[in-house]
Design a protein around this motif. Structure first.
Motif, PDB file in Angstrom:
ATOM      1  N   ASP A 101       1.845  -1.312 -24.719  1.00  0.00           N
ATOM      2  CA  ASP A 101       0.772  -1.254 -25.133  1.00  0.00           C
ATOM      3  C   ASP A 101      -0.225   0.134 -24.634  1.00  0.00           C
ATOM      4  OD1 ASP A 101       2.434  -3.022 -27.153  1.00  0.00           O
ATOM      5  OD2 ASP A 101       0.580  -4.605 -26.809  1.00  0.00           O
ATOM      6  N   ILE A 102      -0.244  -0.276 -23.612  1.00  0.00           N
ATOM      7  CA  ILE A 102      -1.698   1.225 -23.021  1.00  0.00           C
ATOM      8  C   ILE A 102      -1.362   2.619 -23.306  1.00  0.00           C
ATOM      9  CG2 ILE A 102      -1.606  -0.783 -20.971  1.00  0.00           C
ATOM     10  CD1 ILE A 102      -0.907   1.828 -20.074  1.00  0.00           C
ATOM     11  N   LEU A 103      -0.541   2.716 -23.614  1.00  0.00           N
ATOM     12  CA  LEU A 103      -0.102   4.132 -24.909  1.00  0.00           C
ATOM     13  C   LEU A 103      -0.020   3.917 -26.036  1.00  0.00           C
ATOM     14  CD1 LEU A 103       3.758   4.831 -22.944  1.00  0.00           C
ATOM     15  CD2 LEU A 103       1.808   5.500 -22.158  1.00  0.00           C
ATOM     16  N   VAL A 104      -0.481   2.985 -26.651  1.00  0.00           N
ATOM     17  CA  VAL A 104      -0.828   2.957 -27.940  1.00  0.00           C
ATOM     18  C   VAL A 104      -2.273   2.592 -28.033  1.00  0.00           C
ATOM     19  CG1 VAL A 104      -0.445   1.771 -29.752  1.00  0.00           C
ATOM     20  CG2 VAL A 104       1.603   2.201 -28.406  1.00  0.00           C
ATOM     21  N   ASP A 105      -2.762   1.441 -28.371  1.00  0.00           N
ATOM     22  CA  ASP A 105      -4.234   0.582 -27.871  1.00  0.00           C
ATOM     23  C   ASP A 105      -5.089   2.143 -27.613  1.00  0.00           C
ATOM     24  OD1 ASP A 105      -3.211  -1.366 -28.919  1.00  0.00           O
ATOM     25  OD2 ASP A 105      -3.361  -2.310 -27.019  1.00  0.00           O
ATOM     26  N   ALA A 106      -6.346   1.586 -28.658  1.00  0.00           N
ATOM     27  CA  ALA A 106      -7.040   2.808 -28.227  1.00  0.00           C
ATOM     28  C   ALA A 106      -8.029   2.478 -27.380  1.00  0.00           C
ATOM     29  CB  ALA A 106      -8.021   2.722 -29.454  1.00  0.00           C
ATOM     30  N   HIS A 107      -8.335   0.819 -27.192  1.00  0.00           N
ATOM     31  CA  HIS A 107      -8.616   0.890 -25.814  1.00  0.00           C
ATOM     32  C   HIS A 107      -8.619  -0.256 -24.808  1.00  0.00           C
ATOM     33  CE1 HIS A 107     -12.238   1.787 -28.597  1.00  0.00           C
ATOM     34  NE2 HIS A 107     -12.848   1.909 -27.670  1.00  0.00           N
ATOM     35  N   PRO A 108      -7.109   0.689 -24.520  1.00  0.00           N
ATOM     36  CA  PRO A 108      -6.465  -0.420 -23.505  1.00  0.00           C
ATOM     37  C   PRO A 108      -6.515  -0.929 -22.060  1.00  0.00           C
ATOM     38  CG  PRO A 108      -6.267   1.798 -22.641  1.00  0.00           C
ATOM     39  CD  PRO A 108      -7.105   2.231 -24.098  1.00  0.00           C
ATOM     40  N   HIS A 109      -6.069  -2.486 -21.546  1.00  0.00           N
ATOM     41  CA  HIS A 109      -6.637  -2.627 -20.348  1.00  0.00           C
ATOM     42  C   HIS A 109      -5.348  -3.253 -20.004  1.00  0.00           C
ATOM     43  CE1 HIS A 109      -6.346  -7.233 -21.973  1.00  0.00           C
ATOM     44  NE2 HIS A 109      -6.481  -6.478 -23.461  1.00  0.00           N
ATOM     45  N   ILE A 110      -5.325  -4.016 -19.093  1.00  0.00           N
ATOM     46  CA  ILE A 110      -4.154  -4.627 -18.113  1.00  0.00           C
ATOM     47  C   ILE A 110      -4.334  -6.146 -18.143  1.00  0.00           C
ATOM     48  CG2 ILE A 110      -3.180  -4.845 -16.152  1.00  0.00           C
ATOM     49  CD1 ILE A 110      -3.050  -1.594 -15.998  1.00  0.00           C
ATOM     50  N   GLY A 111      -5.443  -5.846 -17.379  1.00  0.00           N
ATOM     51  CA  GLY A 111      -6.285  -7.804 -17.430  1.00  0.00           C
ATOM     52  C   GLY A 111      -5.688  -7.886 -15.707  1.00  0.00           C
ATOM     53  N   THR A 112      -6.479  -8.535 -15.037  1.00  0.00           N
ATOM     54  CA  THR A 112      -6.701  -8.770 -13.674  1.00  0.00           C
ATOM     55  C   THR A 112      -5.274 -10.169 -12.992  1.00  0.00           C
ATOM     56  OG1 THR A 112      -8.095  -9.354 -11.661  1.00  0.00           O
ATOM     57  CG2 THR A 112      -8.055 -11.373 -13.900  1.00  0.00           C
ATOM     58  N   ASN A 113      -4.724 -10.706 -14.380  1.00  0.00           N
ATOM     59  CA  ASN A 113      -3.743 -11.222 -13.936  1.00  0.00           C
ATOM     60  C   ASN A 113      -2.394 -10.549 -13.237  1.00  0.00           C
ATOM     61  OD1 ASN A 113      -4.031 -10.984 -17.190  1.00  0.00           O
ATOM     62  ND2 ASN A 113      -2.367 -12.521 -16.369  1.00  0.00           N
ATOM     63  N   LYS A 114      -2.551  -9.047 -13.933  1.00  0.00           N
ATOM     64  CA  LYS A 114      -1.551  -7.867 -13.519  1.00  0.00           C
ATOM     65  C   LYS A 114      -1.398  -7.471 -13.355  1.00  0.00           C
ATOM     66  CE  LYS A 114       0.474 -10.082 -18.918  1.00  0.00           C
ATOM     67  NZ  LYS A 114       1.226  -9.282 -19.924  1.00  0.00           N
ATOM     68  N   LEU A 115      -2.977  -6.703 -12.676  1.00  0.00           N
ATOM     69  CA  LEU A 115      -3.108  -5.784 -11.761  1.00  0.00           C
ATOM     70  C   LEU A 115      -2.312  -5.468 -10.826  1.00  0.00           C
ATOM     71  CD1 LEU A 115      -6.343  -4.575 -13.194  1.00  0.00           C
ATOM     72  CD2 LEU A 115      -4.603  -2.930 -12.937  1.00  0.00           C
ATOM     73  N   PRO A 116      -2.510  -7.195  -9.705  1.00  0.00           N
ATOM     74  CA  PRO A 116      -1.900  -6.935  -8.035  1.00  0.00           C
ATOM     75  C   PRO A 116      -0.819  -7.141  -8.481  1.00  0.00           C
ATOM     76  CG  PRO A 116      -3.412  -8.664  -8.832  1.00  0.00           C
ATOM     77  CD  PRO A 116      -3.338  -7.921 -10.743  1.00  0.00           C
ATOM     78  N   ILE A 117       0.163  -6.346  -8.762  1.00  0.00           N
ATOM     79  CA  ILE A 117       1.452  -6.692  -9.298  1.00  0.00           C
ATOM     80  C   ILE A 117       1.947  -5.421  -9.347  1.00  0.00           C
ATOM     81  CG2 ILE A 117       3.977  -6.667 -10.670  1.00  0.00           C
ATOM     82  CD1 ILE A 117       2.842 -10.192 -11.481  1.00  0.00           C
ATOM     83  N   LEU A 118       1.392  -4.473 -10.200  1.00  0.00           N
ATOM     84  CA  LEU A 118       1.309  -2.775 -10.636  1.00  0.00           C
ATOM     85  C   LEU A 118       0.815  -2.866  -9.383  1.00  0.00           C
ATOM     86  CD1 LEU A 118       0.665  -1.886 -14.033  1.00  0.00           C
ATOM     87  CD2 LEU A 118      -0.360  -0.329 -11.792  1.00  0.00           C
ATOM     88  N   ILE A 119      -0.314  -2.822  -8.379  1.00  0.00           N
ATOM     89  CA  ILE A 119      -1.105  -2.364  -7.119  1.00  0.00           C
ATOM     90  C   ILE A 119      -0.188  -2.145  -6.221  1.00  0.00           C
ATOM     91  CG2 ILE A 119      -2.661  -2.376  -5.740  1.00  0.00           C
ATOM     92  CD1 ILE A 119      -3.439  -0.714  -8.524  1.00  0.00           C
ATOM     93  N   ALA A 120       0.895  -3.391  -5.759  1.00  0.00           N
ATOM     94  CA  ALA A 120       2.222  -3.096  -4.742  1.00  0.00           C
ATOM     95  C   ALA A 120       3.594  -3.014  -5.030  1.00  0.00           C
ATOM     96  CB  ALA A 120       2.906  -4.902  -5.184  1.00  0.00           C
TER      97      ALA A 120
END
Length: 530
Positions: A179-198
């Motif tokens: 969805d971040i490729l689609v939405d005009a104002h994309p966001h990921i969320g603090t609950n999902k960012l740590p997994i992505l960073i790892a």
């Protein structure tokens, strides 16, 4: 065949997947075709009129498979035995600099003063519950930087800085929702960012790069105005063909180190103010023109406000910053003896409250008493405001707070509202400890903002303070074309801490560009063309 359509849909048509597929098929005139593949490429909310609409661009495929949505993957060359570059800081700028270095055949050694993203959680818990500030592991320092525990906003105005789509695709390849490729104002969320960073870290390690945690840089190895490496707090010397300095906007010790070594830095304008918390339902009613709940299809609404103010003949903007729908206010101090607040949201943005920074532009001419501190003048001002808030809050992470109208009327709030801020609030008059020009401009602006968002100015919202880490109060200069420090060769100031980015995406793009510039100039000289 492939067909592209631009549609205006109701929230239900846009966000109910089954209805969306049916509606698009009918509007495309292809509903009789079998095995249609419908893919959204752009989506934005239009809430300007009383009836909210969703603008959607779709691709419809009939009888053929669509091309892949992303081109960037996780296929990186092995650079274990390549000559290294040193990257100081494992925030978005540092991590994306490391990945780009790997793509170009150079080994990154990433040095992070804080802990890995999992271990960092324990220090955040201690900060929230026990008011213990670990100066190397907090909401600002640690793997992923300040962006890891945030709303994860991914929109930026810095499109000229690099390839925005490329950054998004790398994030998707490492676990972010498409969805971040689609939405005009994309966001990921603090609950999902740590997994992505790892996952980003694992890509660096799998390619032969290094990521060293609990590794604080305390000195630079400089010979004949050229940086050869760094010295860590345990005395280890680490050398490389160049250094990317991506330490973030809160690494005050790094700014002091640069100053002590007479490495050119500059004071920089920034912004300072408070964080304002409303009930999310109120913001929804204002933004979506609804009488009650926004319904099951619309996301929690956000806002963006700007108001110009004139005080003593000087015009300054007062503006919302890092608005977090359905989010939380968090303690973001990076040293004991200070209060700093910031906001974050989970991916669903389903919290009870909406919060946003509301800050005043601070120009260097506003700080005449601090000019004696030279390039650290804005930093010292920022720090003194944070320390004043800590004193008023009771010398813990309990934050000063005041109802909005009470603040404008210079009146101490008799009681405070429910809050998302876990350490707790203490009633205080912000006019007593905020710098006068900050308090006066906020008091001028807030009632006027009600003309843009009727109902925003209310005593059922409160100010929580202080919001002071909007951007770096110091700039580490670099050449316009080469991104290299003008005084120290092979030193590449990067990202928010150097004053050249603001947010996850712009920092990531800046990291990539710094890696490219360093490698283009020095890797060919030292290790051959990558």
């Amino acid at each position: 065949m492939k067909k592209e359509l631009q549609l205006v849909l109701s929230p239900e048509e846009a966000y109910d997947e089954a209805l969306f597929q049916k509606t698009v098929a009918e509007k495309s005139g292809l509903s009789s075709h079998k095995n249609l593949i419908i893919r959204t490429t752009k989506r934005s909310i239009d809430a300007r009129s009383k009836k909210v609409k969703i603008n959607v661009t779709v691709e419809i495929f009939s009888g053929q498979n669509p091309e892949p949505l992303i081109n960037s993957g996780k296929d990186y060359p092995n650079v274990k035995n390549s000559e290294p570059i040193i990257i100081v800081g494992a925030g978005p700028a540092g991590l994306f600099a490391a990945l780009r270095a790997i793509e170009l055949g150079v080994k990154p050694i990433v040095l992070e003063r804080g802990k890995d993203v999992r271990a960092r959680r324990r220090d955040l818990a201690a900060l929230n519950k026990e008011h213990i500030v670990n100066p190397d592991s907090n909401y600002c320092f640690g793997e992923g930087g300040a962006g890891t525990y945030s709303d994860g906003k991914l929109y930026t105005r810095s499109k000229k800085r690099g390839d925005l789509r490329r950054i998004m695709e790398i994030l998707v390849a490492h676990g972010a929702n498409e969805d971040i490729l689609v939405d005009a104002h994309p966001h990921i969320g603090t609950n999902k960012l740590p997994i992505l960073i790892a996952e980003l870290r694992e890509s660096i390690l799998a390619a032969g790069g290094e990521v060293l945690f609990n590794t604080k840089v305390t000195d630079f190895l400089i010979e004949k105005d050229s940086i050869k490496g760094v010295v860590t707090s345990d005395g280890e010397k680490i050398s490389g063909i160049g250094v990317i300095l991506a330490t973030g906007h809160s690494a005050r010790d790094v700014f002091h180190l640069l100053s002590r070594k007479n490495i050119l830095i500059e004071a920089k304008p920034f912004a300072l103010g408070v964080r304002i918390e409303h009930d999310q339902k109120l913001i929804d009613r204002i933004q979506y023109h609804c009488q009650s709940d926004r319904g099951p299809y619309l996301p929690a609404s956000s806002y963006s406000l700007v108001q110009q103010t004139v005080l003593n003949g000087k015009q300054r903007g007062v503006f919302s910053f890092c608005m977090c729908p359905g989010g939380f206010i968090v303690p973001s101090a990076s040293s004991p003896g200070e209060i700093v607040v910031n906001g974050m949201s989970p991916s669903r943005r389903d919290g009870k409250f909406a919060n946003s920074g509301m800050v005043v532009a601070v120009e260097l001419e506003d700080l005449p008493k601090y000019q004696k501190y030279g390039p650290l003048s804005a930093l010292v001002f920022q720090q003194e405001v944070e320390q004043a808030a800590w004193e008023v809050g009771g010398k813990s992470q309990v934050a000063p707070a005041q109802r909005m109208m009470d603040f404008v009327n210079n009146k101490l709030s008799k009681d405070l509202l429910e809050t998302s801020y876990q350490p707790g609030l203490k009633s205080a008059n912000f006019n007593d400890f905020l710098p006068e020009f900050i308090a006066k401009r906020l008091a001028m602006a807030l009632p006027l903002m009600d003309k843009k968002m009727k109902g925003y100015y209310t005593n059922d919202a409160h100010l929580v303070g202080v919001e002071s880490r909007t951007s770096s109060p110091v700039r580490i200069p670099r050449t316009k074309e080469g991104f290299e420090h003008p005084q120290i060769s092979r030193l590449y100031p990067c990202g928010e801490g150097a004053g050249f980015a603001g947010g996850i995406v712009s920092a990531a793009m800046d990291g990539e560009r710094c890696a490219e510039k360093l490698i283009e100039k020095y890797a060919k000289m030292d290790i051959g063309s990558a």
